[in-house]
Structure formats: structure tokens, C-alpha cells
Design a protein around this motif. Structure first.
Motif, short mmCIF file in Angstrom:
data_model
loop_
_atom_site.label_atom_id
_atom_site.label_comp_id
_atom_site.label_asym_id
_atom_site.label_seq_id
_atom_site.Cartn_x
_atom_site.Cartn_y
_atom_site.Cartn_z
N ASN A 290 0.83 -1.21 0.00
CA ASN A 290 0.00 0.00 0.00
C ASN A 290 0.86 1.26 0.00
O ASN A 290 0.57 2.24 -0.70
CB ASN A 290 -0.94 0.00 1.20
N ASP A 291 1.94 1.22 0.80
CA ASP A 291 2.85 2.37 0.84
C ASP A 291 3.51 2.59 -0.52
O ASP A 291 3.62 3.72 -1.00
CB ASP A 291 3.93 2.16 1.91
N SER A 292 3.94 1.49 -1.15
CA SER A 292 4.58 1.59 -2.47
C SER A 292 3.60 2.10 -3.52
O SER A 292 3.94 2.94 -4.36
CB SER A 292 5.12 0.22 -2.90
N ALA A 293 2.36 1.61 -3.47
CA ALA A 293 1.35 2.05 -4.43
C ALA A 293 1.05 3.53 -4.24
O ALA A 293 0.91 4.28 -5.22
CB ALA A 293 0.07 1.22 -4.25
N SER A 294 0.97 3.97 -2.99
CA SER A 294 0.71 5.38 -2.71
C SER A 294 1.87 6.25 -3.20
O SER A 294 1.67 7.30 -3.81
CB SER A 294 0.50 5.57 -1.21
N GLU A 295 3.10 5.79 -2.95
CA GLU A 295 4.28 6.53 -3.40
C GLU A 295 4.35 6.58 -4.92
O GLU A 295 4.67 7.62 -5.51
CB GLU A 295 5.54 5.87 -2.83
N TYR A 296 4.01 5.46 -5.57
CA TYR A 296 4.01 5.41 -7.04
C TYR A 296 2.98 6.38 -7.62
O TYR A 296 3.25 7.10 -8.58
CB TYR A 296 3.71 3.99 -7.51
N ALA A 297 1.79 6.39 -7.01
CA ALA A 297 0.74 7.30 -7.49
C ALA A 297 1.16 8.75 -7.33
O ALA A 297 0.92 9.59 -8.21
CB ALA A 297 -0.56 7.04 -6.73
N GLU A 298 1.83 9.05 -6.22
CA GLU A 298 2.30 10.42 -5.98
C GLU A 298 3.37 10.81 -7.00
O GLU A 298 3.34 11.92 -7.55
CB GLU A 298 2.86 10.52 -4.56
N LEU A 299 4.31 9.89 -7.25
CA LEU A 299 5.36 10.17 -8.24
C LEU A 299 4.76 10.32 -9.64
O LEU A 299 5.20 11.17 -10.43
CB LEU A 299 6.39 9.04 -8.23
N GLU A 300 3.77 9.50 -9.95
CA GLU A 300 3.12 9.58 -11.26
C GLU A 300 2.42 10.93 -11.43
O GLU A 300 2.46 11.54 -12.50
CB GLU A 300 2.12 8.44 -11.41
N GLU A 301 1.79 11.41 -10.37
CA GLU A 301 1.13 12.71 -10.41
C GLU A 301 2.15 13.83 -10.60
O GLU A 301 1.93 14.76 -11.38
CB GLU A 301 0.33 12.93 -9.12
#
Length: 201
Positions: free
Chosen positions: A53-64
């Protein structure tokens, strides 16, 4: 039962009880170990889910952030491209306007030169020299992309022709230029001076 057999029976019962107690302790240890293993497995699964979940959240933030940076880049590139095109057009317009102004100032001299060439001259060497100079002048105008406006025999066009009179002329169709009083010139697509003409009726 005699007295000798009684101690043996008691010893057998004691041994049986000890075996049962040992079995019970082993079972308790095994159950405890299984429970601990189960807790470790659940803990590992929870940690894995949390990490995912932490990785997915970080990935989404980086993608944004990447999307925002890309949008900024595209806007900046579009602004720069518009600026480059605008400045190039302004530069070309400035050069064209300056050239047109220079040629416009030169046209009266060209008109006079042409009229002088139409005048009869008995000195052939002088006339030949004048012709050579006029040829050089025409070459200069050609290099500057200056061309004459099509006039004699062409259909009248108010955008490039300045009609100063109408006259009957059987050699030309109606609404066509039948005489040119002053040549017109353009530089590229820009009109410098309209041709002064007569139009057949």
C-alpha cells in the motif's frame, strides 16, 4: 493381592500418569509453536500488505508529479515555440518593410531611367553604357525579389492596378488593361506600388 504386587501396580500407574502428562506437555508445546507460527505468518502478510500500500501510494504520488512536470514542460515548449515563430515573423516583416521602403524610394529614379532610355540618342557608346547600367539595376531588383506587376493585357485588378481612365480599344477585351502610364512593383507578395493604367471598355 499380596504386598509384593502392590508396589508394582503403583509404579505402573505412576509411569502411565507421567506418560500422559508428558504427552499433554508436548501437545501444549506444539500448539504454542503452531500458534506462534500462525501469528508470524499473519504478521508477515500484514507487513507485506502495508508495504504494498505504501509503495502504491508513493508510485501514485510520483506519477502525479511526473504528469504535472510534463504538463509544465509542454506549456513551456508551446510558449517558446510561439515566441520563436513570432520573433521570426517580426524579423522577416521588419526586413521586408525596410526593403520595401528602400525600393519604393528608388522607383522614381527607375522611372526616370526608363524614360531616358526611350529618348533618342545619337551617341551609341553613351546609349550602350546606359543600357548596361540599367541591366545592372534590373539584376539588383531581381536579387531583392522585386517584380513588376502584370498590367498590359491583364484583367483589371483593383488590388494591384490604379485605373486613371477608361477608353475604347478594340485590341483589348473590356475590363482589361489597355495602357500603362506607370509600372507597378511588388517585393515578394507585398505590393510596393500599384500600376497606373487605362482600362478598355
Amino acid at each position: 493381592m499380596n504386598e509384593n504386587e502392590k508396589p508394582l501396580e503403583e509404579a505402573a500407574e505412576t509411569e502411565e500418569n507421567s506418560a500422559e502428562e508428558k504427552k499433554s506437555v508436548d501437545e501444549l508445546i506444539e500448539e504454542a509453536m503452531n500458534a506462534a507460527a500462525g501469528e508470524d505468518t499473519e504478521s508477515d502478510e500484514d507487513d507485506a500488505v502495508s508495504e504494498y500500500n505504501d509503495s502504491a501510494s508513493e508510485y501514485a504520488e510520483l506519477e502525479e508529479q511526473l504528469s504535472e512536470a510534463n504538463d509544465k514542460y509542454l506549456r513551456l515548449y508551446a510558449e517558446y515555440d510561439n515566441y520563436r515563430k513570432r520573433t521570426a515573423k517580426e524579423k522577416a516583416d521588419t526586413y521586408s518593410n525596410a526593403s520595401a521602403k528602400c525600393i519604393e524610394e528608388l522607383l522614381p529614379f527607375i522611372d526616370s531611367f526608363e524614360r531616358s532610355l526611350d529618348t533618342e540618342c545619337t551617341d551609341e557608346h553613351f546609349k550602350k553604357g546606359m543600357d548596361m547600367i540599367f541591366k545592372q539595376l534590373q539584376d539588383f531588383l531581381s536579387r531583392m525579389n522585386v517584380t513588376e506587376v502584370e498590367a498590359l493585357g491583364a484583367e483589371f485588378d483593383p488590388n494591384v492596378h490604379n485605373a486613371i481612365q477608361q477608353q475604347e480599344d478594340t485590341d483589348y477585351a473590356a475590363n482589361h488593361v489597355c495602357a500603362v502610364f506607370q509600372k507597378g512593383y511588388r517585393i515578394g507578395d507585398k505590393l510596393i506600388r500599384p500600376a497606373m493604367v487605362a482600362v478598355a471598355v
